[in-house]
Design a protein around this motif. Structure first.
Motif, PDB file in Angstrom:
ATOM      1  N   ALA A 293       0.902 -49.548  16.922  1.00  0.00           N
ATOM      2  CA  ALA A 293       0.866 -50.725  16.051  1.00  0.00           C
ATOM      3  C   ALA A 293      -0.559 -50.980  15.555  1.00  0.00           C
ATOM      4  O   ALA A 293      -0.788 -51.222  14.360  1.00  0.00           O
ATOM      5  N   ARG A 294      -1.516 -50.900  16.461  1.00  0.00           N
ATOM      6  CA  ARG A 294      -2.904 -51.156  16.078  1.00  0.00           C
ATOM      7  C   ARG A 294      -3.437 -50.071  15.150  1.00  0.00           C
ATOM      8  O   ARG A 294      -4.216 -50.363  14.221  1.00  0.00           O
ATOM      9  N   GLU A 295      -3.013 -48.820  15.387  1.00  0.00           N
ATOM     10  CA  GLU A 295      -3.412 -47.734  14.484  1.00  0.00           C
ATOM     11  C   GLU A 295      -2.930 -47.994  13.063  1.00  0.00           C
ATOM     12  O   GLU A 295      -3.581 -47.585  12.088  1.00  0.00           O
ATOM     13  N   ARG A 296      -1.800 -48.655  12.949  1.00  0.00           N
ATOM     14  CA  ARG A 296      -1.227 -48.945  11.632  1.00  0.00           C
ATOM     15  C   ARG A 296      -1.753 -50.249  11.051  1.00  0.00           C
ATOM     16  O   ARG A 296      -1.247 -50.730  10.031  1.00  0.00           O
ATOM     17  N   GLY A 297      -2.750 -50.832  11.702  1.00  0.00           N
ATOM     18  CA  GLY A 297      -3.363 -52.037  11.180  1.00  0.00           C
ATOM     19  C   GLY A 297      -2.576 -53.305  11.447  1.00  0.00           C
ATOM     20  O   GLY A 297      -2.798 -54.334  10.797  1.00  0.00           O
ATOM     21  N   LEU A 298      -1.665 -53.244  12.421  1.00  0.00           N
ATOM     22  CA  LEU A 298      -0.837 -54.392  12.753  1.00  0.00           C
ATOM     23  C   LEU A 298      -1.384 -55.118  13.978  1.00  0.00           C
ATOM     24  O   LEU A 298      -2.117 -54.542  14.783  1.00  0.00           O
ATOM     25  N   ASN A 299      -0.996 -56.363  14.129  1.00  0.00           N
ATOM     26  CA  ASN A 299      -1.416 -57.181  15.261  1.00  0.00           C
ATOM     27  C   ASN A 299      -0.232 -57.343  16.219  1.00  0.00           C
ATOM     28  O   ASN A 299       0.682 -58.122  15.936  1.00  0.00           O
ATOM     29  N   PRO A 300      -0.205 -56.633  17.347  1.00  0.00           N
ATOM     30  CA  PRO A 300       0.924 -56.754  18.274  1.00  0.00           C
ATOM     31  C   PRO A 300       0.968 -58.152  18.881  1.00  0.00           C
ATOM     32  O   PRO A 300      -0.009 -58.600  19.487  1.00  0.00           O
ATOM     33  N   LYS A 301       2.095 -58.836  18.714  1.00  0.00           N
ATOM     34  CA  LYS A 301       2.194 -60.219  19.151  1.00  0.00           C
ATOM     35  C   LYS A 301       3.220 -60.432  20.259  1.00  0.00           C
ATOM     36  O   LYS A 301       3.022 -61.282  21.130  1.00  0.00           O
ATOM     37  N   ALA A 302       4.360 -59.724  20.191  1.00  0.00           N
ATOM     38  CA  ALA A 302       5.469 -60.044  21.090  1.00  0.00           C
ATOM     39  C   ALA A 302       6.204 -58.783  21.511  1.00  0.00           C
ATOM     40  O   ALA A 302       6.072 -57.715  20.900  1.00  0.00           O
ATOM     41  N   LEU A 303       6.993 -58.935  22.564  1.00  0.00           N
ATOM     42  CA  LEU A 303       7.820 -57.860  23.114  1.00  0.00           C
ATOM     43  C   LEU A 303       9.233 -58.395  23.279  1.00  0.00           C
ATOM     44  O   LEU A 303       9.428 -59.464  23.866  1.00  0.00           O
ATOM     45  N   ILE A 304      10.217 -57.662  22.753  1.00  0.00           N
ATOM     46  CA  ILE A 304      11.619 -58.037  22.926  1.00  0.00           C
ATOM     47  C   ILE A 304      12.323 -56.965  23.754  1.00  0.00           C
ATOM     48  O   ILE A 304      12.776 -55.952  23.221  1.00  0.00           O
ATOM     49  N   PRO A 305      12.410 -57.143  25.074  1.00  0.00           N
ATOM     50  CA  PRO A 305      13.238 -56.245  25.880  1.00  0.00           C
ATOM     51  C   PRO A 305      14.711 -56.623  25.701  1.00  0.00           C
ATOM     52  O   PRO A 305      15.034 -57.790  25.466  1.00  0.00           O
ATOM     53  N   VAL A 306      15.580 -55.653  25.827  1.00  0.00           N
ATOM     54  CA  VAL A 306      17.022 -55.882  25.711  1.00  0.00           C
ATOM     55  C   VAL A 306      17.677 -55.607  27.063  1.00  0.00           C
ATOM     56  O   VAL A 306      17.442 -54.558  27.669  1.00  0.00           O
ATOM     57  N   ASP A 307      18.483 -56.553  27.522  1.00  0.00           N
ATOM     58  CA  ASP A 307      19.256 -56.363  28.758  1.00  0.00           C
ATOM     59  C   ASP A 307      20.544 -55.630  28.398  1.00  0.00           C
ATOM     60  O   ASP A 307      21.605 -56.242  28.254  1.00  0.00           O
ATOM     61  N   LEU A 308      20.448 -54.317  28.254  1.00  0.00           N
ATOM     62  CA  LEU A 308      21.553 -53.577  27.643  1.00  0.00           C
ATOM     63  C   LEU A 308      22.756 -53.450  28.572  1.00  0.00           C
ATOM     64  O   LEU A 308      22.610 -53.220  29.780  1.00  0.00           O
ATOM     65  N   PHE A 309      23.933 -53.572  27.967  1.00  0.00           N
ATOM     66  CA  PHE A 309      25.227 -53.433  28.646  1.00  0.00           C
ATOM     67  C   PHE A 309      25.429 -54.452  29.762  1.00  0.00           C
ATOM     68  O   PHE A 309      26.336 -54.314  30.574  1.00  0.00           O
TER      69      PHE A 309
END
Length: 372
Positions: A122-138
């Motif tokens: 994300a940072r390499e692409r010039g973006l600012n990482p702000k949040a993480l969305i984990p998924v409780d799958l199944f």
């Protein structure tokens, strides 16, 4: 045979549910009526959260916290490519950029060890990482002890996608109680579902609770005609709240029945297929019972045999999000997330609901055994 049986459940709650619906017809508060406030209180208590904000869908439940926290253009949100599109779709709808991290092969959930690489990209692409969305799958909660540590290291706040895991537990904490906020869905097929669309957001943060309630009603301020921010029409209707209130009465019993079905499947199918892995300290809500075949050919043969015997089965998810046409603009290629790609070629799900009788479980497992 039904993949999900909502009729047997409806028959259990029919009398009291119709009484609740008749009361709504009589009082006439069809949107955000008293049933909604009652539901929010009950749901918050169930998850152990300070606040619950109901809304019109599981998708809005994911979108609203992003809007409330000001996530937008130039921001990156890390999530998994092995999930339903809504998880990443809301990131784009908020104006931010989804950045994917691969999953762990045993649980289908996001791999904490993959987060650092996603943040770096994300940072390499010039973006600012702000949040993480984990998924409780199944229905299985993600590894929140490790995820919370990794998120803290990278300055990310967590939005738990508990759309499939309401009722599950991780280290004696209910799904919906992790991160800054958690989102769940009440789509009819979910472990706790209504008779239309619906969702809810959970948080312990008072300021976020206030912001979410504003975003839910067009960014309202002191009243709905005073608008302090851009929002959405995300309100829950009273009849859906009534359905959920009645289903909550029998919900824990249904979770136990789902566990019974899962154990029956696993005891019969282990050794032929890769059965679900439930880590120590976790209890799944079993939104789906998902298996792994050895490959696409074996999966197709099993699913064809099941179909010929009148047994439904479904693939969740046949195309990882990084390979979906909708996300082609992100520039990912086949091979970027090898675990997600392999799982998509092998995974399939069997009928799962609390009312699945032993004889149907036996038939399903016998048909699968005949394929080997």
């Amino acid at each position: 045979m039904q993949f999900i049986d909502l009729i047997s459940q409806k028959n259990r709650i029919r009398t009291t549910l119709l009484q609740r619906i008749e009361a709504i017809v009589d009082h006439g508060q069809y949107i955000m009526g008293p049933e909604v406030a009652e539901l929010e209180s009950r749901l918050a208590a169930y998850t152990g959260s300070r606040y619950c904000v109901s809304c019109s869908s599981g998708t809005d439940a994911l979108l609203m916290p992003l809007m409330a926290k000001g996530i937008g253009p130039g921001d990156a949100v890390i999530t998994t490519p092995f999930t339903f599109i809504a998880t990443a779709e809301v990131i784009s709808l908020a104006g931010a950029t989804p950045v994917f991290a691969d999953i762990a092969p045993g649980t289908f959930n996001i791999d904490p060890d993959s987060i650092a690489a996603a943040v770096a990209l994300a940072r390499e692409r010039g973006l600012n990482p702000k949040a993480l969305i984990p998924v409780d799958l199944f229905g299985l909660p993600a590894d929140y002890d490790r995820l919370e540590a990794v998120a803290a290291d990278h300055g990310l706040w967590i939005l738990e996608d508990a759309a499939q895991s309401f009722g599950a537990t991780y280290r004696n904490r209910r799904a919906g109680s992790f991160g800054l906020a958690a989102a769940t869905s009440f789509f009819p097929a979910k472990p706790l579902g209504c008779y239309g669309d619906g969702g809810a957001i959970f948080t312990d943060d008072e300021e976020l609770d206030v912001l979410l309630r504003s975003v839910r009603v067009h960014g309202s301020g002191v009243d709905k005609y005073s608008n302090d921010r851009i929002g959405i029409n995300g309100r829950l209707d009273s009849i859906q709240a009534a359905v959920l209130l009645e289903k909550l009465v029998i919900f824990d019993e249904e979770l136990s029945s789902r566990q019974r079905v899962a154990e029956a499947y696993s005891s019969r199918l282990k050794g032929r297929l890769v059965v679900p892995e439930i880590p120590e300290g976790s209890v799944s809500a079993w939104a789906q019972y998902s298996l792994l075949a050895s490959g696409e050919e074996e999966r197709a043969a099993i699913m064809d045999r099941l179909r010929l015997e009148g047994i439904p089965s479904v693939i969740y998810y046949k195309i990882p999000l990084h390979l979906q046409k909708a996300f082609a603009f992100l520039g990912y290629r086949e091979g970027d997330f090898p675990v997600s790609e392999e799982m998509s070629r092998r995974v399939f799900s069997l009928p799962m609901h609390p009312y699945l009788p032993e004889e149907e479980i036996g038939k399903i497992c016998s048909v699968i055994a005949s394929c080997f």
